[in-house]
Scaffold this active site. Sequence first.
Site, PDB file in Angstrom:
ATOM      1  N   CYS A 231     -15.997 -12.144  -0.500  1.00 11.05           N
ATOM      2  CA  CYS A 231     -15.326 -11.021   0.173  1.00 11.05           C
ATOM      3  C   CYS A 231     -14.607 -10.158  -0.857  1.00 11.05           C
ATOM      4  O   CYS A 231     -15.177  -9.212  -1.393  1.00 11.05           O
ATOM      5  CB  CYS A 231     -14.401 -11.540   1.273  1.00 11.05           C
ATOM      6  SG  CYS A 231     -13.308 -12.899   0.795  1.00 11.05           S
TER       7      CYS A 231
ATOM      8  N   ARG B  78      -4.952 -18.222   7.930  1.00 10.75           N
ATOM      9  CA  ARG B  78      -5.742 -19.451   8.052  1.00 10.75           C
ATOM     10  C   ARG B  78      -5.408 -20.207   9.343  1.00 10.75           C
ATOM     11  O   ARG B  78      -5.107 -21.389   9.339  1.00 10.75           O
ATOM     12  CB  ARG B  78      -5.537 -20.339   6.821  1.00 10.75           C
ATOM     13  CG  ARG B  78      -5.995 -19.740   5.504  1.00 10.75           C
ATOM     14  CD  ARG B  78      -7.468 -19.296   5.544  1.00 10.75           C
ATOM     15  NE  ARG B  78      -8.331 -20.317   6.102  1.00 10.75           N
ATOM     16  CZ  ARG B  78      -8.818 -21.333   5.409  1.00 10.75           C
ATOM     17  NH1 ARG B  78      -8.551 -21.465   4.150  1.00 10.75           N
ATOM     18  NH2 ARG B  78      -9.615 -22.213   5.984  1.00 10.75           N
TER      19      ARG B  78
ATOM     20  N   TYR C 143       0.845  -1.190   0.000  1.00  8.40           N
ATOM     21  CA  TYR C 143       0.000   0.000   0.000  1.00  8.40           C
ATOM     22  C   TYR C 143       0.888   1.249   0.000  1.00  8.40           C
ATOM     23  O   TYR C 143       2.112   1.169   0.039  1.00  8.40           O
ATOM     24  CB  TYR C 143      -0.934  -0.013   1.205  1.00  8.40           C
ATOM     25  CG  TYR C 143      -2.104  -0.944   1.051  1.00  8.40           C
ATOM     26  CD1 TYR C 143      -3.249  -0.546   0.368  1.00  8.40           C
ATOM     27  CD2 TYR C 143      -2.071  -2.240   1.575  1.00  8.40           C
ATOM     28  CE1 TYR C 143      -4.330  -1.402   0.216  1.00  8.40           C
ATOM     29  CE2 TYR C 143      -3.145  -3.105   1.424  1.00  8.40           C
ATOM     30  CZ  TYR C 143      -4.275  -2.680   0.739  1.00  8.40           C
ATOM     31  OH  TYR C 143      -5.325  -3.524   0.579  1.00  8.40           O
TER      32      TYR C 143
ATOM     33  N   LYS D 263      -7.448 -28.634  -2.301  1.00  2.00           N
ATOM     34  CA  LYS D 263      -8.868 -28.323  -2.113  1.00  2.00           C
ATOM     35  C   LYS D 263      -9.374 -28.885  -0.780  1.00  2.00           C
ATOM     36  O   LYS D 263     -10.537 -29.268  -0.650  1.00  2.00           O
ATOM     37  CB  LYS D 263      -9.683 -28.870  -3.286  1.00  2.00           C
ATOM     38  CG  LYS D 263      -9.338 -28.265  -4.637  1.00  2.00           C
ATOM     39  CD  LYS D 263      -9.456 -26.754  -4.667  1.00  2.00           C
ATOM     40  CE  LYS D 263     -10.877 -26.262  -4.638  1.00  2.00           C
ATOM     41  NZ  LYS D 263     -11.571 -26.395  -5.908  1.00  2.00           N
TER      42      LYS D 263
ATOM     43  N   ALA E  58     -35.368 -39.505  -6.095  1.00  2.00           N
ATOM     44  CA  ALA E  58     -36.714 -38.960  -5.911  1.00  2.00           C
ATOM     45  C   ALA E  58     -37.524 -39.081  -7.196  1.00  2.00           C
ATOM     46  O   ALA E  58     -36.990 -38.963  -8.303  1.00  2.00           O
ATOM     47  CB  ALA E  58     -36.623 -37.500  -5.487  1.00  2.00           C
TER      48      ALA E  58
END
Length: 673
Positions: A374, A321, A184, A454, A481
């Site tokens: 996000c 994480r 930044y 994954k 179904a």
Amino acid sequence: MLKQEHNVLFEPMTIGSLKLKNRYSMAPMGTLGCVDGDGAYNSRGVEYYVARARGGVGLIITGVQMVENELEQFPMPSLPCPTNHPTAYIRSAKEMTERVHTYGTKIFAQLTAGWGRSCIPGFTPEDKSIAPSEAPNRFDPSITHRELTTEEVKYFISKFVESAAIAQKAGFDGVEIHAVHEGYLLDQFTMEFFNQRTDQYGGSFENRYRFAVEIVEGIKAVCGKDFPVSLRYSVKGNMKGFGQGILPGERSEEVGRDMEEGLKAAEYLESAGFDALNVDAGTYDSWYWNHPPNYFQPGMYKPYCKAVSEVVDIPVLMAGRMENPDLASHAVQNGICDGVSLGRPLLADPDTVNKIRRGRFEEVRPCLSCHLGCLGRMAEVGNLSCAVNPSCGREDEFRLLPTHKTKKVVVVGGGVAGMEAARIASERGHDVVLFEKGGQLGGNVIPGSQPPFKHDDKTLIEWFSGEMTRHNVDVKLNTAADKASIESEKPDSVIFATGSRPTQPNWLEGKDKPHVLVAENMLMNPELITGDKVCVIGAGLVGAEAALWMAQQGKAVTLVEASDDIIGGPHGTCFANYQMLKELLAKEQVNVLTSTRLERITDTGVCLNIENSSVEMLSDHVVLALGYKAEDHLHEELANQLDVDEVFNIGDSQKARTIMAAIWDGFEVGRTL
């Protein structure tokens, strides 16, 4: 009940003189959609942060708040700005801080100097493009950022001090400076690669860090030495050039901040008065480091934080994480960090910390590191949310209310759309039965979760399966179904969520040859790939990740895409995920052929059209990843035949889209039954 091995996470810690109830903090994340036209928090923003305080964190660090909106101007409403309309800001922020404090949680306002050459094009007018020195824009080199004057730098510093004083008046317990981090504007001043200034804010090490030092000195002078000031800090740039990152384990020369300077700077910044360092690694040129996609293993910042912790005495906060409490407690106990910061995991599940405290980590809804809800939504100027948690950013509006009339609900399909609809409907008090024709819940996420990178998708299936049990959904596996089975349940509402199936075009010559597989089959049965040469047709996310997985297993892989880029280009998914996947494919030597069309499949490989010429390529296996189409025939057949009050068709069964769209469909229908 809290597990003994996790006790350390719930011990108090201090930042300066401020005591926190535990070692968990909410990492700062952007809050588009949570601000009004005055640059003050709206009701969505207040509820968003209060929900995370109620969820158990000891400290909340808000997303970026602009200290000014003139030099690098953003359209309002966009981000909070204390100096834009101080009275309006204090009025809303004071209500927020009061409610956050109710739960014993402290809160810092994160204050930013802005983006500089890292600004996403279109967010600001081109004539408001600024930088430490003249520089091309990170994403669009045709945009040139002008050099800030010395007076403008001093103006920025005064606005930091003013914003901190306003935040203090609004009840914030401290501020965090954004940022000597991620490339930044403030970070660009610190790096020689970006800073060629000749005034007191360029040149020597001390001059390059002067901007950050004068900010903390000014805030301490006005707000008091006991008012905590933390710093968002990337100890290493992990960049090898303009728009090029250094992948985990890759040996390459650092052109940004290297570890030697990073550790020297950490000590220097501590001596300047910063009370804590919120540590990670990366810049916008290696953006995936600051916003880790699923291709990383959790805890990727451990070596960086450990190195910083060894040279400073102030607290080091670490994200990356870290929601698994085993990982987090190990980091604290071994001196890697003092506090654990959770960002996207708290978007996915605001109650993560409380669930860990109660020893129920298996009930935490997992973040997928997909960035769809996000960063992806915010890049499109959408409101902050989360792919797996549709109520994120809409906590009050999407608050689940008990039903006043219990309905019998039949859900057809056990993918994520069907399970979300079943979960929400049952939680509200409906009687739910779910039919799944296969022997496992998860739908298309099952093959998609097979590559080791994954792992988060696999965890999501496990969480959803657990939710079916926890919410007493009657799950009927291996049950196809039909009209009779649905009507035998005497339902009031029927939700079709039958998903999608891989596309196999009828025109494709050779698609039935024995060496041809659809990606779904290959993902579920990688042992079928016995040869060394593999050609993947279709470079959407499924195809690109399939190619990566096979290359990681030692195969020589060619990835073919008809359009001019993979996975929809830089705007087809979050840029961090896009950049890392492209660099990983290059690292694994995947031969990526774009603007290339498949003509036919031969006995020995494929025939491709490259620049209007037919080229034959040898391949032992051909993997088709040509997209998905809705599997909606059951809905089409039965929708108008069933004698029920309501019939819905959701998720991929309506139209093949993303995992976020499927979950959001399920949530929307489930909450309104």
